[in-house]
Scaffold this motif. Structure first.
Motif, PDB file in Angstrom:
ATOM      1  N   LEU A 199      10.200   4.451  -5.993  1.00 51.04           N
ATOM      2  CA  LEU A 199      10.166   3.401  -7.000  1.00 51.04           C
ATOM      3  C   LEU A 199       9.132   2.330  -6.656  1.00 51.04           C
ATOM      4  O   LEU A 199       8.528   1.732  -7.553  1.00 51.04           O
ATOM      5  CB  LEU A 199      11.553   2.773  -7.143  1.00 51.04           C
ATOM      6  CG  LEU A 199      12.638   3.671  -7.745  1.00 51.04           C
ATOM      7  CD1 LEU A 199      13.992   2.983  -7.707  1.00 51.04           C
ATOM      8  CD2 LEU A 199      12.273   4.048  -9.183  1.00 51.04           C
ATOM      9  N   ARG A 200       8.913   2.091  -5.373  1.00 48.87           N
ATOM     10  CA  ARG A 200       7.880   1.134  -4.979  1.00 48.87           C
ATOM     11  C   ARG A 200       6.484   1.635  -5.351  1.00 48.87           C
ATOM     12  O   ARG A 200       5.585   0.846  -5.643  1.00 48.87           O
ATOM     13  CB  ARG A 200       7.958   0.869  -3.481  1.00 48.87           C
ATOM     14  CG  ARG A 200       9.142   0.048  -3.054  1.00 48.87           C
ATOM     15  CD  ARG A 200       8.956  -1.414  -3.314  1.00 48.87           C
ATOM     16  NE  ARG A 200       8.101  -2.051  -2.326  1.00 48.87           N
ATOM     17  CZ  ARG A 200       7.802  -3.349  -2.322  1.00 48.87           C
ATOM     18  NH1 ARG A 200       8.277  -4.133  -3.277  1.00 48.87           N
ATOM     19  NH2 ARG A 200       7.028  -3.866  -1.396  1.00 48.87           N
ATOM     20  N   PHE A 201       6.277   2.932  -5.338  1.00 46.11           N
ATOM     21  CA  PHE A 201       5.006   3.491  -5.782  1.00 46.11           C
ATOM     22  C   PHE A 201       4.737   3.110  -7.237  1.00 46.11           C
ATOM     23  O   PHE A 201       3.639   2.638  -7.584  1.00 46.11           O
ATOM     24  CB  PHE A 201       5.010   5.008  -5.614  1.00 46.11           C
ATOM     25  CG  PHE A 201       3.806   5.695  -6.214  1.00 46.11           C
ATOM     26  CD1 PHE A 201       2.647   5.849  -5.471  1.00 46.11           C
ATOM     27  CD2 PHE A 201       3.842   6.181  -7.513  1.00 46.11           C
ATOM     28  CE1 PHE A 201       1.537   6.477  -6.018  1.00 46.11           C
ATOM     29  CE2 PHE A 201       2.741   6.812  -8.065  1.00 46.11           C
ATOM     30  CZ  PHE A 201       1.585   6.960  -7.320  1.00 46.11           C
ATOM     31  N   PHE A 202       5.715   3.315  -8.098  1.00 43.25           N
ATOM     32  CA  PHE A 202       5.532   2.989  -9.506  1.00 43.25           C
ATOM     33  C   PHE A 202       5.485   1.477  -9.734  1.00 43.25           C
ATOM     34  O   PHE A 202       4.811   1.009 -10.665  1.00 43.25           O
ATOM     35  CB  PHE A 202       6.652   3.621 -10.330  1.00 43.25           C
ATOM     36  CG  PHE A 202       6.582   5.118 -10.384  1.00 43.25           C
ATOM     37  CD1 PHE A 202       5.623   5.752 -11.158  1.00 43.25           C
ATOM     38  CD2 PHE A 202       7.459   5.902  -9.656  1.00 43.25           C
ATOM     39  CE1 PHE A 202       5.541   7.144 -11.210  1.00 43.25           C
ATOM     40  CE2 PHE A 202       7.399   7.279  -9.699  1.00 43.25           C
ATOM     41  CZ  PHE A 202       6.432   7.901 -10.480  1.00 43.25           C
ATOM     42  N   GLU A 203       6.172   0.722  -8.902  1.00 46.55           N
ATOM     43  CA  GLU A 203       6.057  -0.729  -8.992  1.00 46.55           C
ATOM     44  C   GLU A 203       4.632  -1.170  -8.672  1.00 46.55           C
ATOM     45  O   GLU A 203       4.061  -2.039  -9.360  1.00 46.55           O
ATOM     46  CB  GLU A 203       7.038  -1.400  -8.029  1.00 46.55           C
ATOM     47  CG  GLU A 203       6.983  -2.919  -8.056  1.00 46.55           C
ATOM     48  CD  GLU A 203       7.820  -3.556  -6.973  1.00 46.55           C
ATOM     49  OE1 GLU A 203       7.674  -4.782  -6.750  1.00 46.55           O
ATOM     50  OE2 GLU A 203       8.622  -2.843  -6.331  1.00 46.55           O
ATOM     51  N   GLY A 204       4.042  -0.594  -7.624  1.00 46.68           N
ATOM     52  CA  GLY A 204       2.653  -0.909  -7.296  1.00 46.68           C
ATOM     53  C   GLY A 204       1.694  -0.480  -8.387  1.00 46.68           C
ATOM     54  O   GLY A 204       0.703  -1.169  -8.669  1.00 46.68           O
ATOM     55  N   PHE A 205       1.968   0.643  -9.028  1.00 52.21           N
ATOM     56  CA  PHE A 205       1.136   1.129 -10.134  1.00 52.21           C
ATOM     57  C   PHE A 205       1.113   0.116 -11.278  1.00 52.21           C
ATOM     58  O   PHE A 205       0.052  -0.239 -11.801  1.00 52.21           O
ATOM     59  CB  PHE A 205       1.682   2.473 -10.618  1.00 52.21           C
ATOM     60  CG  PHE A 205       0.786   3.185 -11.590  1.00 52.21           C
ATOM     61  CD1 PHE A 205      -0.094   4.155 -11.152  1.00 52.21           C
ATOM     62  CD2 PHE A 205       0.834   2.899 -12.947  1.00 52.21           C
ATOM     63  CE1 PHE A 205      -0.923   4.820 -12.044  1.00 52.21           C
ATOM     64  CE2 PHE A 205       0.024   3.554 -13.850  1.00 52.21           C
ATOM     65  CZ  PHE A 205      -0.864   4.524 -13.404  1.00 52.21           C
ATOM     66  N   CYS A 206       2.288  -0.367 -11.666  1.00 51.96           N
ATOM     67  CA  CYS A 206       2.376  -1.339 -12.761  1.00 51.96           C
ATOM     68  C   CYS A 206       1.835  -2.700 -12.343  1.00 51.96           C
ATOM     69  O   CYS A 206       1.220  -3.409 -13.158  1.00 51.96           O
ATOM     70  CB  CYS A 206       3.828  -1.462 -13.218  1.00 51.96           C
ATOM     71  SG  CYS A 206       4.544   0.072 -13.827  1.00 51.96           S
ATOM     72  N   LEU A 207       2.055  -3.083 -11.097  1.00 50.27           N
ATOM     73  CA  LEU A 207       1.535  -4.355 -10.609  1.00 50.27           C
ATOM     74  C   LEU A 207       0.005  -4.359 -10.657  1.00 50.27           C
ATOM     75  O   LEU A 207      -0.615  -5.384 -10.993  1.00 50.27           O
ATOM     76  CB  LEU A 207       2.019  -4.595  -9.186  1.00 50.27           C
ATOM     77  CG  LEU A 207       1.660  -5.941  -8.546  1.00 50.27           C
ATOM     78  CD1 LEU A 207       2.354  -7.077  -9.276  1.00 50.27           C
ATOM     79  CD2 LEU A 207       2.043  -5.947  -7.068  1.00 50.27           C
ATOM     80  N   ALA A 208      -0.617  -3.220 -10.358  1.00 54.46           N
ATOM     81  CA  ALA A 208      -2.067  -3.122 -10.426  1.00 54.46           C
ATOM     82  C   ALA A 208      -2.563  -3.281 -11.858  1.00 54.46           C
ATOM     83  O   ALA A 208      -3.553  -3.981 -12.114  1.00 54.46           O
ATOM     84  CB  ALA A 208      -2.527  -1.776  -9.847  1.00 54.46           C
ATOM     85  N   GLY A 209      -1.906  -2.622 -12.810  1.00 53.56           N
ATOM     86  CA  GLY A 209      -2.303  -2.766 -14.207  1.00 53.56           C
ATOM     87  C   GLY A 209      -2.159  -4.188 -14.709  1.00 53.56           C
ATOM     88  O   GLY A 209      -2.996  -4.687 -15.470  1.00 53.56           O
TER      89      GLY A 209
END
Length: 624
Positions: A199-209
């Motif tokens: 879930l932290r991977f996808f959190e980082g993905f959205c945080l980057a966007g």
């Protein structure tokens, strides 16, 4: 110009030159469109303010790993050997982070325990490491959890940058906020470390966007004189989030019915709910709409902006709205960052800034590692290093503003890169010389002096490398065309992510190869200094809109326009003594005749300066 006739050249790199007979206004957004709408008016300032507010929350999320995954102190409550029931062993570092003087036997005795009592000193009473006992044999899972956020950010910058160029900045912003809330809040309810890391991977993905879309929107809202100052305010707010994070963690301590780390995760993600109204109150980038020829949407937005800025479009004399009416029949034309590969200058500029960003963040970890006291305990390092890095970030933002104001973007970036290279080389070389040429009986004094120099150079290097990273990202946003600005900025931010990824990689390998790691990045700084001289200076210049604009945005020549005639001065020459080449030389001495003809065309002043006798003898020997 030859024979009174202008030579016509074909389009270079596939770009068709614009028709210069009738000057167009729509491509010149900074010079024509925005001034006709009130310039950097009240409406634009309100939107920039809306991009500042999330910067504080982004700072919370980016530095949450220092608290969620902090290493604890531990005491063995129940050792493996049953006959040693009173034995206790403090757990100071996981086996993958052992110091050089630790041995495998000591490590085995350290981890020979069935039950640990782990204690944190970072504001929380419990985090992910203590929740699932990620020590000894399970310590590698902590580094995987650190990887997940950074790797997710790298993929997010690359994917969301392309989407921002194709679908617009506003859709990427809204999607990033929605999924940030979904994945960020889901992290707080993880049942094991695998679920947490995923879930932290996808959190980082959205945080980057989210970070990328806000950065691009902020740049595209501003006129040239406002771009840098508005961006630096957002940088100060992100550093403010870093400084406030320990206080936020302390407030989340000892909550009933919830673990501390869960409360902290919910607290740092929940403020993004305030961005949900951005669906209605934050518009699409007008600059992107005009650059992609979406003129119908542009017209409606221009009328809205003029009304907000109290500008009467019916009386404006620039002709922007009239020209827009004539272009409504055109179809939208979107671009992808892959198209920069067909250019000659643009891709080189972006690659140079990618290497700069990678080097800045990569060598920053080298300086931070050198600043640590190898004899200190990890918990003591946590507080000192965190506040030291935050203080250096504040000092960097304060120093970058006047430096860029005095030297420009390229001059400031080059200056800070030179300081980084000097700090790195002096730390690698001077400290070894101190140890080599010091007297043997001054061992204590030598070690103390060595340590002081190392800390001093580390602080200077962290300061300058942070400035290099900040300016590289901003530099890229200014020289990349609007049609591919999201993708270009995503490449530079992804390179920065790769640089930050070197820190957990080195920790995972127990700091093996640390010296070589530092040497490689020190060499990269020297390469970057040379490459930075090739970049243009974007200060005070309008943002390039099309790929053709970005291709022509190059470094100015060293000579001023009025001095170029000195290199191409015309000198009257006497060709009366030059005769046709004899027929017998055409077959046997064609090359010699060509040389003689070239020598005859040399100006008289040059011939006298280089020695007339030499030229005369050479011509005589060849039968001229």
């Amino acid at each position: 110009m030859a024979g009174g006739r202008t030579e016509e050249h074909g389009p270079e790199n596939g770009f068709t030159p614009l028709d210069r007979s009738v000057p167009r206004l729509l491509p010149h957004i900074d010079a024509s469109v925005l001034p006709s709408l009130g310039g950097f008016g009240k409406h634009q300032k309100q939107l920039v303010l809306l991009t500042w507010i999330p910067a504080l929350f982004i700072g919370f999320s980016q530095f949450s790993d220092y608290f969620l995954l902090a290493q604890p102190n531990g005491t063995c409550v129940q050792p493996t050997a049953l006959n040693d029931s009173n034995w206790t062993q403090p757990y100071t570092t996981p086996p993958l982070l052992l110091r050089a003087n630790d041995t495998l036997d000591a490590d085995s005795a350290l981890c020979a325990c069935k039950e640990w009592r782990l204690e944190l000193h970072t504001g929380l009473s419990q985090n992910v490491v203590t929740k699932w006992n990620l020590v000894c044999d399970s310590a590698w899972k902590v580094h995987i959890a650190k990887f997940s956020l950074l790797v997710g950010s790298i993929f997010g910058y690359l994917a969301m940058g392309v989407m921002a160029d194709w679908y617009g900045r506003h859709p990427v912003l809204i999607l990033s906020v929605l999924f940030m809330l979904v994945f960020g809040l889901s992290v707080a309810f993880s049942v094991n470390v695998t679920m947490f890391s995923t879930l932290r991977f996808f959190e980082g993905f959205c945080l980057a966007g989210l970070a990328l879309s806000l950065y691009v929107l902020r740049i595209e809202l501003c006129l040239p004189n406002w771009r840098f100052s508005m961006t630096m305010v957002a940088s100060f707010l992100m550093v403010g989030g870093q400084l406030l994070m320990p206080g936020v963690a302390a407030l989340c301590r000892n909550w009933p019915n919830r673990d501390d780390w869960q409360v902290l995760q919910i607290v740092i993600i929940s403020p993004f709910v305030l961005m949900l109204p951005y669906v209605w109150i934050f518009p699409e980038s007008l600059r992107w709409l005009l650059a992609t020829q979406q003129y119908r949407r542009s017209k409606a937005m221009m009328i809205r902006i003029a009304r907000k800025n109290q500008v009467d479009m019916t009386t404006e004399s620039s002709g922007v709205l009239t020209e827009l009416e004539q272009e409504l029949h055109k179809k939208p034309q979107r671009s992808c960052v892959v198209k920069m590969m067909s250019t000659r200058n643009l891709w080189k500029n972006i690659v140079v800034l990618c290497v700069n960003s990678l080097t800045g963040y990569g060598i920053h970890h080298c300086f931070a590692r050198s600043m640590m006291d190898p004899e200190a305990r990890p918990t003591a390092l946590c507080h000192a290093d965190y506040y030291t890095m935050a203080g250096i970030a504040v000092a960097t933002c304060l120093a970058v503003c006047p430096a860029v104001g005095l030297m420009g973007r390229r001059g400031g970036l080059l200056t800070f890169m030179i300081i980084t290279a000097l700090a790195s080389l002096l730390q690698l070389g001077l400290l070894n010389l101190i140890g080599k040429y010091s007297l043997r009986h001054d061992t204590v004094l030598r070690d103390s002096l060595n340590r002081k120099f190392s800390v001093a150079f580390s602080i200077i290097g962290m300061f300058s490398s942070h400035a290099v990273s900040t300016l590289s990202i901003f530099f890229c946003a200014e020289i990349t065309p609007t049609v591919i600005r999201g993708g270009g900025l995503g490449l530079v931010l992804a390179s920065a992510g790769f640089g930050m990824l070197t820190a957990p990689i080195m920790e995972l390998h127990n700091q093996k190869g640390y010296f070589l790691h530092h040497v490689i990045f020190a060499c990269c700084t020297l390469l970057c200094i040379i490459c930075l001289l090739l970049l243009p200076e974007p200060r005070g210049q309008p943002l390039p809109e099309s790929i053709a604009d970005g291709e022509t945005f190059t470094r100015q020549t060293l000579l001023h326009p009025g001095e170029q005639h000195l290199l191409l001065s015309k000198i009257d020459k006497d060709y009366s003594r030059v005769h046709d080449t004899p027929l017998h030389l055409t077959a046997t001495g064609g090359a010699t005749a060509a040389v003689a003809t070239a020598l005859a065309a040399v100006p008289a002043s040059y011939a006298l300066a280089t020695g007339g006798e030499v030229i005369g003898n050479h011509a005589l020997a060849n039968g001229v």
